[in-house]
Design an enzyme around this catalytic site. Structure first.
Site, PDB file in Angstrom:
ATOM      1  N   LYS A   1      19.186   1.692  66.464  1.00 38.98           N
ATOM      2  CA  LYS A   1      18.749   1.154  65.144  1.00 38.98           C
ATOM      3  C   LYS A   1      19.570  -0.009  64.794  1.00 38.98           C
ATOM      4  CE  LYS A   1      20.756   3.574  62.152  1.00 38.98           C
ATOM      5  NZ  LYS A   1      21.242   4.738  60.940  1.00 38.98           N
TER       6      LYS A   1
ATOM      7  N   GLU B   1      25.501  13.494  53.230  1.00 42.71           N
ATOM      8  CA  GLU B   1      26.655  12.882  54.139  1.00 42.71           C
ATOM      9  C   GLU B   1      27.520  13.506  53.407  1.00 42.71           C
ATOM     10  OE1 GLU B   1      26.315   9.587  57.569  1.00 42.71           O
ATOM     11  OE2 GLU B   1      24.557   9.286  55.481  1.00 42.71           O
TER      12      GLU B   1
ATOM     13  N   HIS C   1      17.144   8.452  66.243  1.00 35.58           N
ATOM     14  CA  HIS C   1      17.830   9.607  66.986  1.00 35.58           C
ATOM     15  C   HIS C   1      17.047  11.142  66.166  1.00 35.58           C
ATOM     16  CE1 HIS C   1      21.362   8.511  64.248  1.00 35.58           C
ATOM     17  NE2 HIS C   1      20.796  10.110  64.235  1.00 35.58           N
TER      18      HIS C   1
ATOM     19  N   ARG D   1      31.414  -7.957  78.570  1.00 37.45           N
ATOM     20  CA  ARG D   1      31.421  -8.249  78.226  1.00 37.45           C
ATOM     21  C   ARG D   1      32.871  -8.266  79.170  1.00 37.45           C
ATOM     22  NH1 ARG D   1      31.493 -11.320  73.064  1.00 37.45           N
ATOM     23  NH2 ARG D   1      31.887  -8.998  72.867  1.00 37.45           N
TER      24      ARG D   1
ATOM     25  N   HIS E   1      14.847   7.228  59.339  1.00 43.12           N
ATOM     26  CA  HIS E   1      14.894   8.645  59.769  1.00 43.12           C
ATOM     27  C   HIS E   1      14.428   8.941  58.482  1.00 43.12           C
ATOM     28  CE1 HIS E   1      18.240   7.438  62.428  1.00 43.12           C
ATOM     29  NE2 HIS E   1      18.883   7.135  61.182  1.00 43.12           N
TER      30      HIS E   1
ATOM     31  N   LYS F   1      16.084  15.002  67.744  1.00 44.83           N
ATOM     32  CA  LYS F   1      16.577  16.624  67.162  1.00 44.83           C
ATOM     33  C   LYS F   1      15.334  17.563  67.331  1.00 44.83           C
ATOM     34  CE  LYS F   1      19.930  14.973  63.256  1.00 44.83           C
ATOM     35  NZ  LYS F   1      21.040  15.574  63.645  1.00 44.83           N
TER      36      LYS F   1
ATOM     37  N   LYS G   1      25.906   8.841  50.610  1.00 39.20           N
ATOM     38  CA  LYS G   1      27.117   9.288  51.020  1.00 39.20           C
ATOM     39  C   LYS G   1      28.163  10.069  50.493  1.00 39.20           C
ATOM     40  CE  LYS G   1      26.590   6.611  54.562  1.00 39.20           C
ATOM     41  NZ  LYS G   1      26.603   6.734  55.740  1.00 39.20           N
TER      42      LYS G   1
ATOM     43  N   ASP H   1      19.241   1.555  55.478  1.00 38.15           N
ATOM     44  CA  ASP H   1      20.153   2.331  56.408  1.00 38.15           C
ATOM     45  C   ASP H   1      19.092   4.011  56.881  1.00 38.15           C
ATOM     46  OD1 ASP H   1      22.263   2.824  58.506  1.00 38.15           O
ATOM     47  OD2 ASP H   1      22.600   4.214  57.105  1.00 38.15           O
TER      48      ASP H   1
END
Ligand code: NAP
Length: 480
Positions: free
Chosen positions: A147, A215, A177, A51, A239, A181, A328, A234
């Site tokens: 996603k 992570e 993604h 936009r 994945h 890899k 996480k 998530d």
């Protein structure tokens, strides 16, 4: 080893959401690197659409700044300018009429048309509809969707239905993604281009499989968004499910998009339902860093960590559990698949039992594979065993520092232009994955329990270790 670069055909790629985070961090730097590698032809055009009212010159400057910030290697000014000459920009409102006629006039006949939907999923339907109604997309056009693809089976079905009104399945590229890899694709090469592993690839010889995506970052900054989703939605539904499929699937008859995806779909359909005893949810909690503070939700029950024991109910895998964990704010950033073989049935060596062989496939930070084998400890001290890694680091084998390995986004965008859907999820795969995940999420919502607390920077909650210990197994250590 220098990889061969085969240029793709001329294309017009429209990036909806070109001013956004994903375009800046991944899509534009990825395209730049493919251009540097010589894969993007002179006649290619990349058209930013969002936009924001700006002209092509302003968008070029924006793209150059993003590429400078997010490209691995510092790009030189001349290359950036030549790349930027391929960029154009049209202000388009996905839900209004602004820009669509201009976009229609800009598209060239006779070149490949691809449309990257790098916008919120709520806009996918509006964009698909306008592409069709303005005659911008033709029967050979491709659309790329990001996603999350739905948040449950119902919403994924609705989204598939909306896209299907305007595009055939063969035109829809659902990005995961992880599938782009290098190592993930190598998994298929190692399994199906060698005789070495396939005869052992079953419950008779493999004790269990561990898939870890850890992570170090928490959710601060995007906590309120993440709190609506959690680790299962998530990471697991997409994945980790894809990684599990590539390990577990039968050999496809051919390396062909539908043959590969048919085999993955069979794995998802064979997943046994998960009971509460086979799942552990966690939340990082601590005085300095706390999930609930980061999520701005003091009562949050959303998991920032999950560990599951998954069984695949078919002839090949019954008896070999797959343990999945992701979280996480863990000790290290690492993604790996570890295939743990059974121990030899009888040890002829007195002093030590040989430990089990393991094939470890590392996805990040450094992609590569290691096979752990037992050998004699060198020296005159008798027959003592030691386990050593047979290493296959792709960065070393394929380039001086791995820089000529395309990143996942680069490869996947080039696959879109080439019209190769092998590394993209088909609609029925996504729906089957949700059909398995939905009851797990529903049961948790109904149980109204709280996730186990774990210390930020740790390996996850204690309960996750017990999930393994119960079966006389242990997780591999989380380390980079
Ligand atoms: P973002 O930073 O919020 O960017 C959204 C983009 O959409 C902006 O360019 C915005 O530009 C544009 N936009 C918003 N409303 C629009 C409208 N009505 N018409 C046309 N354009 C509109 O989001 P993002 O992080 O880039 O994410 C984009 C998509 O990728 C999402 O589906 C996300 O889930 C997915 N994704 C992102 C990441 C990531 O690392 N960022 C990773 C995986 C998946 P204007 O304001 O100028 O219109």
């Amino acid at each position: 080893m220098v990889s061969r670069v085969i240029p793709v055909d001329e294309f017009d790629l429209v990036i909806f959401g070109a001013t956004g985070d994903l375009a800046h961090r991944k899509i534009l730097p990825g395209l730049f690197r493919r251009w540097l590698a010589g894969q993007i032809p002179e006649g290619a055009r990349i058209i930013g659409a969002a936009r924001t009212q700006q002209d092509a010159a302003a968008f070029r400057a924006e793209a150059i700044a993003a590429i400078k910030e997010y490209s691995g290697t510092p790009p030189d000014a001349a290359s950036l300018d030549s790349f930027a000459a391929h960029l154009d920009y049209i202000a388009v409102d996905a839900t209004g009429e602004t820009g669509w006629d201009t976009l229609a006039k800009t598209m060239r006949p006779g070149v490949i048309r691809a449309f990257y939907f790098s916008v919120a999923p709520a806009l996918f339907g509006a964009i698909a509809e306008r592409l069709a109604s303005h005659g911008i997309a033709d029967a050979d056009s491709r659309i790329v969707v990001e996603k999350p693809f739905g948040r449950d089976l119902e919403s994924a079905r609705a989204l598939n239905g909306t896209l299907a009104q305007h595009f055939a399945e063969g035109q829809i590229y659902r990005i995961d993604h992880y599938l782009g890899k290098e190592t993930v694709q190598n998994l298929m090469a190692v399994r199906f281009a060698n005789m070495l592993f396939e005869p052992l690839w079953n419950a008779q010889n493999i004790d269990h499989v561990q898939i870890t995506v850890a992570e170090t970052v928490g959710v601060a900054g995007r906590g309120s968004y993440y709190d609506q989703s959690g680790a299962i939605r998530d990471m697991v539904q997409n994945h980790m499910m894809q990684l599990l499929c590539l390990i577990a699937m039968e050999p496809p008859w051919h390396f062909d998009p539908d043959a590969v995806r048919d085999e993955k779909l069979k794995v998802i359909r064979a997943l046994a339902p998960i009971g509460p005893e086979d799942i552990v949810r966690g939340q990082y909690r601590g005085p300095a860093e706390d999930y609930r503070a980061d999520a701005e939700n003091p009562d949050s029950r959303t998991e920032s960590f999950v560990a599951l024991k998954v069984e695949i109910a078919n002839w090949r895998w019954t008896g070999t559990p797959f343990y999945l964990r992701t979280g996480k704010r863990l000790r290290a950033r690492t993604s790996e698949i570890a295939v743990i073989f059974k121990e030899p049935p009888h040890s002829i060596f007195d002093e030590s039992d040989p430990p089990a062989n393991a094939l470890v496939i590392k996805l990040q930070p450094n992609e590569g594979m290691t096979l752990r084998v037992n050998i004699k400890e060198p020296g005159p001290g008798g027959m003592r065993l030691v386990q050593v890694p047979l290493d296959m680091s792709f960065a070393e084998a394929l380039g001086p520092d791995g820089t000529d390995m395309p990143d996942a986004y680069e490869r996947l965008i080039m696959d879109v232009i080439r019209g190769n859907q092998t590394l993209f999820m088909r609609g029925d795969e996504v729906e089957a994955a949700w059909a398995w995940t939905d009851p797990i999420i529903r049961a948790w919502d109904e149980a109204a329990a709280s996730p186990e607390a774990y210390d930020p920077g740790s390996g996850g909650p204690e309960e996750a270790s017990r999930l393994m210990h119960r079966d006389n197994r242990r997780w591999r250590e989380i380390r980079a």
